[in-house]
Enzyme design. Structure first.
Site, PDB file in Angstrom:
ATOM      1  N   GLU A  94       0.821  -1.200   0.000  1.00 29.07           N
ATOM      2  CA  GLU A  94       0.000   0.000   0.000  1.00 29.07           C
ATOM      3  C   GLU A  94       0.865   1.265   0.000  1.00 29.07           C
ATOM      4  O   GLU A  94       1.947   1.299   0.580  1.00 29.07           O
ATOM      5  CB  GLU A  94      -0.942  -0.010   1.208  1.00 29.07           C
ATOM      6  CG  GLU A  94      -1.897  -1.191   1.132  1.00 29.07           C
ATOM      7  CD  GLU A  94      -3.011  -1.176   2.164  1.00 29.07           C
ATOM      8  OE1 GLU A  94      -4.085  -1.698   1.866  1.00 29.07           O
ATOM      9  OE2 GLU A  94      -2.820  -0.643   3.282  1.00 29.07           O
ATOM     10  N   CYS A 107       3.550   8.508   1.063  1.00 28.96           N
ATOM     11  CA  CYS A 107       4.021   7.563   2.082  1.00 28.96           C
ATOM     12  C   CYS A 107       4.245   6.221   1.391  1.00 28.96           C
ATOM     13  O   CYS A 107       3.324   5.616   0.863  1.00 28.96           O
ATOM     14  CB  CYS A 107       2.958   7.462   3.177  1.00 28.96           C
ATOM     15  SG  CYS A 107       3.395   6.319   4.484  1.00 28.96           S
ATOM     16  N   CYS A 114       6.363  -6.802   7.535  1.00 31.92           N
ATOM     17  CA  CYS A 114       7.427  -6.284   8.393  1.00 31.92           C
ATOM     18  C   CYS A 114       7.883  -7.389   9.325  1.00 31.92           C
ATOM     19  O   CYS A 114       7.089  -8.231   9.734  1.00 31.92           O
ATOM     20  CB  CYS A 114       6.894  -5.102   9.217  1.00 31.92           C
ATOM     21  SG  CYS A 114       8.191  -4.125  10.032  1.00 31.92           S
ATOM     22  N   CYS A 118       6.208  -4.401  16.471  1.00 32.93           N
ATOM     23  CA  CYS A 118       5.754  -3.299  17.319  1.00 32.93           C
ATOM     24  C   CYS A 118       4.290  -3.566  17.681  1.00 32.93           C
ATOM     25  O   CYS A 118       3.471  -3.857  16.814  1.00 32.93           O
ATOM     26  CB  CYS A 118       5.908  -1.962  16.594  1.00 32.93           C
ATOM     27  SG  CYS A 118       7.622  -1.659  16.090  1.00 32.93           S
ATOM     28  N   CYS A 121       1.159  -1.589  15.987  1.00 33.82           N
ATOM     29  CA  CYS A 121       1.150  -1.385  14.531  1.00 33.82           C
ATOM     30  C   CYS A 121       0.484  -2.561  13.843  1.00 33.82           C
ATOM     31  O   CYS A 121       0.801  -3.725  14.126  1.00 33.82           O
ATOM     32  CB  CYS A 121       2.573  -1.244  14.015  1.00 33.82           C
ATOM     33  SG  CYS A 121       2.653  -0.998  12.225  1.00 33.82           S
ATOM     34  N   CYS A 342      -1.249   6.183   9.762  1.00 36.44           N
ATOM     35  CA  CYS A 342      -0.039   5.506  10.270  1.00 36.44           C
ATOM     36  C   CYS A 342      -0.400   4.190  10.937  1.00 36.44           C
ATOM     37  O   CYS A 342      -1.295   4.134  11.773  1.00 36.44           O
ATOM     38  CB  CYS A 342       0.658   6.350  11.330  1.00 36.44           C
ATOM     39  SG  CYS A 342       1.015   8.011  10.828  1.00 36.44           S
TER      40      CYS A 342
END
Ligand code: SAH
Length: 366
Positions: A94, A107, A114, A118, A121, A342
Site C-alpha cells: 500500500e 508515504c 514487516c 511493534c 502497529c 499511520c
C-alpha cells in the site's frame, strides 16, 4: 517477456550510465531515458524519439519499465488517497498520497509486511514476505505521480515530499532503499530535495550508520517511549538496540550537518506513554540530540490492544515539550476513513512467518 530484461526503475543515474556504457553508449543516454520515464511518463522505448532506432530496438530487447499494478484506488474524504499495488509475485503493498496545501506527501512502503513486531502497529500482524526491490519502491512514486497528474509546469512538483513510512522497516532493506531514494532526489527523475525525503526507522542502529555513509536524507526515529522498560514492550527491537545506543547513532547521523535535526515520532497511547512524567523524561533524553517531536494520535485497528490518548492529554503532553523550547507537531490523522493512517497499512502479504496465523487464531493480545 525475456526473463533477463532489466527493469530500469532499479537503476539510479550512475547505474543507468553504467548500463548504457555496457551497450556502448554515452552517459547522457541515461538522463534522456530518465526524463522520458519520470518527466514525460513514457515507458515505450519506441516513443523515445531522441534515441537512435538501433538503440531503441536494443532497449526493447534488453530493458523494460516494470510497474506494479494498481488493484485499488481509494480516495479519502480529506483528499488523501490510498492505492493497493500488486507486485509481479502476487503480493500487494500500500502507498498513500497526502495533499496538504502546497505540499504533497507520498508515504511509501519498503517491505512486503514487516519483521518487527511493534505492538501498536497493524502491519506487524501481517507477517513478512520479502524486501521490496528498488524498482518496486520507485514504482510506487511513478504510479502515484501518474495518477495524481504530472505537474502543469516543468519544475513544479505535485509530490513534494516522500516519507518511507509505509509498510516495512526501511533500514532492514537499505541495499534497495538507498538507490530508490537516489532516484527520488535525482533531477532527471523526481527532483525532491534530500530534506524532503524522510526515512523513518524503529531504530536499527548499525544501519543508521550505514545510511549516513550513503545518504543525507532526513531521519525520523520511532521512539514512542522515554525509557527502555516501556520501549522494550512497544518496540521489541529496543531489546537489541536500547535508547542510549539509538540516541548515540542519531548524534552520529547529524555530525557535520549543523542545521539538521532528527524527528522523534511518538504515538500517543492512552495511559501507556502519555503522562506529564513521560513528557518530562522525553525532554531529558532529547537534550543530547538536536531534534523535534511528531506526536502521532494512535490509529486503532481491529484487535488493537491500545486506545488512543484523548485530545486534551495530547495537548498537555505537547505543551510540556513546547514550553521547554522543543518544536512539537501533532500529526494530523489523515485517511483514517480508508485505513490509510499511520500503522494501518496492511496490503496482502503472503506471510512467510507464522505471525499472521497466530493473530488470526488467538486474536487480540496474542
Ligand atoms: N518501520 C518504520 C516505518 C513505518 S511506521 C518505523 O518504525 O519508523 C511509520 C510510523 O507510524 C512509525 O512511527 C510507527 O511507529 C507509527 N505507527 C505504527 N502504528 C501506528 C498506529 N496504529 N497509530 C499511530 N501510529 C502508528
Amino acid at each position: 517477456m525475456s526473463v533477463d530484461r532489466i527493469n530500469l526503475l532499479n537503476l539510479d543515474r550512475p547505474a543507468m550510465e553504467a548500463f548504457f556504457a555496457e551497450l556502448g553508449e554515452r552517459p547522457f543516454r541515461a538522463t534522456q531515458v530518465m526524463k522520458w520515464i519520470y518527466h514525460r511518463g513514457v515507458d515505450d522505448f519506441e516513443r523515445m524519439t531522441d534515441l537512435g532506432k538501433g538503440l531503441r530496438e536494443q532497449l526493447a530487447v534488453r530493458a523494460e519499465v516494470g510497474l506494479p499494478e494498481v488493484v485499488a484506488d481509494q480516495p479519502s474524504a480529506d483528499g488523501s488517497r490510498k492505492w493497493a499495488l500488486r507486485l509481479a509475485d502476487g503480493n500487494t503493498i500500500e502507498t498513500v498520497f497526502i495533499p496538504d496545501g502546497q505540499r504533497g506527501t507520498l508515504c511509501v512502503s519498503s517491505q512486503v509486511g514487516c519483521t518487527l513486531a511493534c505492538t501498536f502497529c497493524s502491519t506487524a500482524r501481517q507477517g513478512f514476505n520479502r524486501n521490496l526491490t528498488a524498482a518496486e519502491i520507485v514504482g510506487q512514486v511513478v504510479v502515484a505521480q501518474r495518477l495524481v497528474g504530472l505537474p502543469e509546469h516543468p519544475g513544479d512538483h505535485v509530490i513534494t515530499n516522500v516519507v518511507m513510512m509505509g509498510m516495512g522497516e526501511p533500514l532492514l532493506n537499505l541495499e534497495q532503499v538507498i538507490p530508490a531514494m537516489e532516484v527520488m532526489q535525482e533531477d532527471n527523475a523526481f527532483g525532491i530535495s534530500k530534506r524532503r525525503v524522510t526515512l523513518s526507522t524503529a531504530g536499527v542502529v548499525p544501519a543508521i550508520d550505514r545510511l549516513r555513509e550513503h545518504s543525507e536524507v532526513s531521519l525520523a526515529v520511532s521512539l514512542h517511549a522515554p525509557d527502555d522498560a516501556l520501549r522494550d514492550r512497544l518496540v521489541p527491537l529496543n531489546r537489541k538496540y536500547p535508547i542510549e545506543e539509538l540516541l548515540a547513532a542519531c548524534r552520529r547521523y547529524l555530525e557535520g550537518k549543523p542545521h539538521r535535526r532528527i524527528t522523534f515520532e511518538y504515538t500517543m497511547l492512552a495511559d501507556v506513554n502519555d503522562s506529564p512524567e513521560h513528557a518530562r523524561r522525553l525532554l531529558k533524553l532529547m537534550r543530547s540530540v538536536p531534534s523535534k517531536v511528531n506526536l502521532i494520535p494512535f490509529n486503532v485497528f481491529p484487535g488493537s490492544p491500545y486506545q488512543g490518548s484523548s485530545r486534551p492529554v495530547i495537548d498537555r503532553f505537547r505543551d510540556i515539550l513546547v514550553q521547554s523550547g522543543v518544536t512539537t507537531i501533532t500529526r494530523k490523522t489523515r485517511g483514517d476513513d480508508i485505513d490509510a493512517a499511520c500503522g494501518q497499512l496492511v496490503g496482502r502479504v503472503q506471510d512467510r512467518t507464522r505471525r499472521s496465523e497466530r493473530f488470526a487464531v488467538r486474536g487480540v493480545g496474542a
